[in-house]
Design a protein around this motif. Structure first.
Motif, PDB file in Angstrom:
ATOM      1  N   GLU A  32      40.132  35.031   3.534  1.00 37.91           N
ATOM      2  CA  GLU A  32      39.530  34.141   3.724  1.00 37.91           C
ATOM      3  C   GLU A  32      38.172  34.594   2.650  1.00 37.91           C
ATOM      4  O   GLU A  32      37.908  35.519   2.466  1.00 37.91           O
ATOM      5  CB  GLU A  32      38.680  34.636   5.804  1.00 37.91           C
ATOM      6  N   HIS A  33      37.638  33.666   3.145  1.00 38.64           N
ATOM      7  CA  HIS A  33      36.424  34.128   2.430  1.00 38.64           C
ATOM      8  C   HIS A  33      34.893  34.124   2.999  1.00 38.64           C
ATOM      9  O   HIS A  33      34.620  33.081   3.610  1.00 38.64           O
ATOM     10  CB  HIS A  33      35.434  33.015   1.628  1.00 38.64           C
ATOM     11  N   ASP A  51      30.975  34.907  -0.472  1.00 42.80           N
ATOM     12  CA  ASP A  51      32.199  35.501  -1.156  1.00 42.80           C
ATOM     13  C   ASP A  51      32.486  36.273  -0.679  1.00 42.80           C
ATOM     14  O   ASP A  51      32.602  37.910  -2.255  1.00 42.80           O
ATOM     15  CB  ASP A  51      32.273  34.831  -3.015  1.00 42.80           C
ATOM     16  N   ASN A  52      32.821  37.382   0.248  1.00 46.91           N
ATOM     17  CA  ASN A  52      32.629  39.333   0.481  1.00 46.91           C
ATOM     18  C   ASN A  52      31.642  39.469   0.232  1.00 46.91           C
ATOM     19  O   ASN A  52      31.204  40.704   1.013  1.00 46.91           O
ATOM     20  CB  ASN A  52      33.881  39.279   0.459  1.00 46.91           C
ATOM     21  N   ASN A  53      30.673  39.253  -0.519  1.00 50.17           N
ATOM     22  CA  ASN A  53      30.323  40.547  -1.416  1.00 50.17           C
ATOM     23  C   ASN A  53      29.463  40.535  -2.152  1.00 50.17           C
ATOM     24  O   ASN A  53      28.431  41.132  -3.037  1.00 50.17           O
ATOM     25  CB  ASN A  53      30.966  42.017  -2.473  1.00 50.17           C
ATOM     26  N   GLY A  90      30.605  34.355   8.213  1.00 49.89           N
ATOM     27  CA  GLY A  90      30.790  32.850   8.234  1.00 49.89           C
ATOM     28  C   GLY A  90      32.025  32.834   7.609  1.00 49.89           C
ATOM     29  O   GLY A  90      32.635  33.113   6.005  1.00 49.89           O
ATOM     30  N   THR A  91      33.696  31.173   7.945  1.00 50.82           N
ATOM     31  CA  THR A  91      35.137  31.542   6.764  1.00 50.82           C
ATOM     32  C   THR A  91      35.062  30.261   6.743  1.00 50.82           C
ATOM     33  O   THR A  91      33.781  29.240   7.216  1.00 50.82           O
ATOM     34  CB  THR A  91      35.452  32.456   7.506  1.00 50.82           C
ATOM     35  N   TRP A  92      35.852  29.425   5.947  1.00 50.46           N
ATOM     36  CA  TRP A  92      36.137  28.352   6.072  1.00 50.46           C
ATOM     37  C   TRP A  92      37.013  27.952   6.503  1.00 50.46           C
ATOM     38  O   TRP A  92      38.560  28.527   6.421  1.00 50.46           O
ATOM     39  CB  TRP A  92      36.144  27.673   4.536  1.00 50.46           C
ATOM     40  N   ASP A  93      37.107  26.692   7.602  1.00 48.43           N
ATOM     41  CA  ASP A  93      38.911  26.796   7.943  1.00 48.43           C
ATOM     42  C   ASP A  93      39.822  25.480   6.619  1.00 48.43           C
ATOM     43  O   ASP A  93      39.048  23.925   7.083  1.00 48.43           O
ATOM     44  CB  ASP A  93      39.070  26.171   9.696  1.00 48.43           C
TER      45      ASP A  93
ATOM     46  N   ARG B 100      26.545  22.238   1.526  1.00 50.90           N
ATOM     47  CA  ARG B 100      27.830  22.463   0.888  1.00 50.90           C
ATOM     48  C   ARG B 100      28.723  21.992  -0.267  1.00 50.90           C
ATOM     49  O   ARG B 100      28.192  20.826  -0.512  1.00 50.90           O
ATOM     50  CB  ARG B 100      29.048  22.525   2.245  1.00 50.90           C
ATOM     51  N   ILE B 101      28.509  23.146  -1.094  1.00 51.59           N
ATOM     52  CA  ILE B 101      29.813  22.894  -2.711  1.00 51.59           C
ATOM     53  C   ILE B 101      31.160  22.372  -2.427  1.00 51.59           C
ATOM     54  O   ILE B 101      31.719  23.946  -2.276  1.00 51.59           O
ATOM     55  CB  ILE B 101      28.873  23.455  -3.966  1.00 51.59           C
ATOM     56  N   TYR B 102      32.263  22.080  -2.589  1.00 50.63           N
ATOM     57  CA  TYR B 102      33.516  21.898  -2.216  1.00 50.63           C
ATOM     58  C   TYR B 102      34.067  22.425  -3.452  1.00 50.63           C
ATOM     59  O   TYR B 102      33.615  23.084  -4.258  1.00 50.63           O
ATOM     60  CB  TYR B 102      33.340  20.420  -2.580  1.00 50.63           C
ATOM     61  N   GLY B 103      34.310  24.108  -2.185  1.00 52.27           N
ATOM     62  CA  GLY B 103      35.387  24.843  -3.325  1.00 52.27           C
ATOM     63  C   GLY B 103      34.735  26.228  -3.231  1.00 52.27           C
ATOM     64  O   GLY B 103      35.701  27.619  -3.504  1.00 52.27           O
ATOM     65  N   GLU B 104      33.730  25.977  -2.445  1.00 52.74           N
ATOM     66  CA  GLU B 104      32.799  27.118  -2.192  1.00 52.74           C
ATOM     67  C   GLU B 104      32.782  27.421  -0.132  1.00 52.74           C
ATOM     68  O   GLU B 104      32.942  26.042  -0.010  1.00 52.74           O
ATOM     69  CB  GLU B 104      31.289  27.254  -1.975  1.00 52.74           C
TER      70      GLU B 104
END
Lengths: 111, 120
Positions: A32-33, A51-53, A90-93, B100-104
């Motif tokens: 996960e990011h 991006d974690n950090n 938060g993260t992304w599905d 949101r920027i795609y890829g981020e």
């Protein structure tokens, strides 16, 4: 879909350090990011860590993020009264909905 | 400077349709990779992602909402419109739009939010 679990609240005195955990249920956080958002009372969320950090421009280095094993952690050092508020991981599905996933939220109280 | 601002009714009745508009500046939905999403927050509760639309008109919706939500964009006006049907009191909350920027894997800029109350 991943579920992100956070402690409901943490507290510490001014100048001290707090850490907020974010545990992923349903998958390993290694893939996960993780991002973190700060929501001060009555305001919109603001991106704190991505991006974690990584910190966006303008975010003080008192805020830091890390990831290890099945959880991520937000650390706030030199706690200030202005840090009081809610914090969300938060993260992304990336597999099902293609949308954002937010944690359950943690309230930070400065004693 | 990037800004987003939500607008729409502050109250709707149960079963009615909610229409909210996100008007933004400082970026364009004609630009490759750019997306605008909607997130809501019931009073005292956590954030919940609702939907997202991209520069190429790709749309993503939260599975939890079924087919209640629709997004459209007007690139000439720099606007994204959220339509949510069959509103219920549990849909009461603050609705935010964000970029949101795609890829981020995050929303980097947020609007101030607009509170919507669903009540008869």
């Amino acid at each position: 879909q991943s579920v992100l679990t956070q402690p409901p609240s943490v507290s510490a005195a001014p100048g001290q350090k707090v850490t907020i955990s974010c545990s992923v249920v349903g998958s390993t956080i290694g893939d996960e990011h993780v991002s973190w958002y700060q929501q001060l009372p009555g305001t919109a969320p603001q991106l704190l860590i991505y991006d974690n950090n990584k910190r966006p421009s303008g975010i003080p280095d008192r805020f830091s993020g890390s990831k290890s094993g099945t959880s991520a952690t937000l650390s706030i050092t030199g706690l200030q009264t202005g840090d009081e508020g809610d914090y969300y991981c938060g993260t992304w599905d990336t597999t099902l909905s293609g949308g954002g996933v937010f944690g359950t939220g943690t309230t930070v109280t400065v004693l | 400077q990037i800004t987003l601002k939500e607008s729409g009714p502050t109250a709707v009745k149960p079963t009615q349709t909610l229409t909210l508009t996100c008007t933004f500046s400082g970026f364009s939905l004609r630009t490759l990779g750019v997306g605008v999403g909607w997130i809501r927050q019931p009073p005292g509760k956590a954030l919940e992602w609702l939907a997202l639309i991209y520069w190429d008109d790709d749309k993503r919706y939260s599975p939890s909402l079924g087919n209640r939500v629709t997004l459209t964009k007007d690139t000439s006006k720099n606007q994204v419109v959220l339509t949510m049907t069959n509103m219920d009191p549990v849909d009461t909350g603050t609705y935010f739009c964000a970029r949101r920027i795609y890829g981020e894997y995050y929303f980097d800029h947020w609007g101030q939010g607009t509170l919507v109350t669903v009540s008869s």
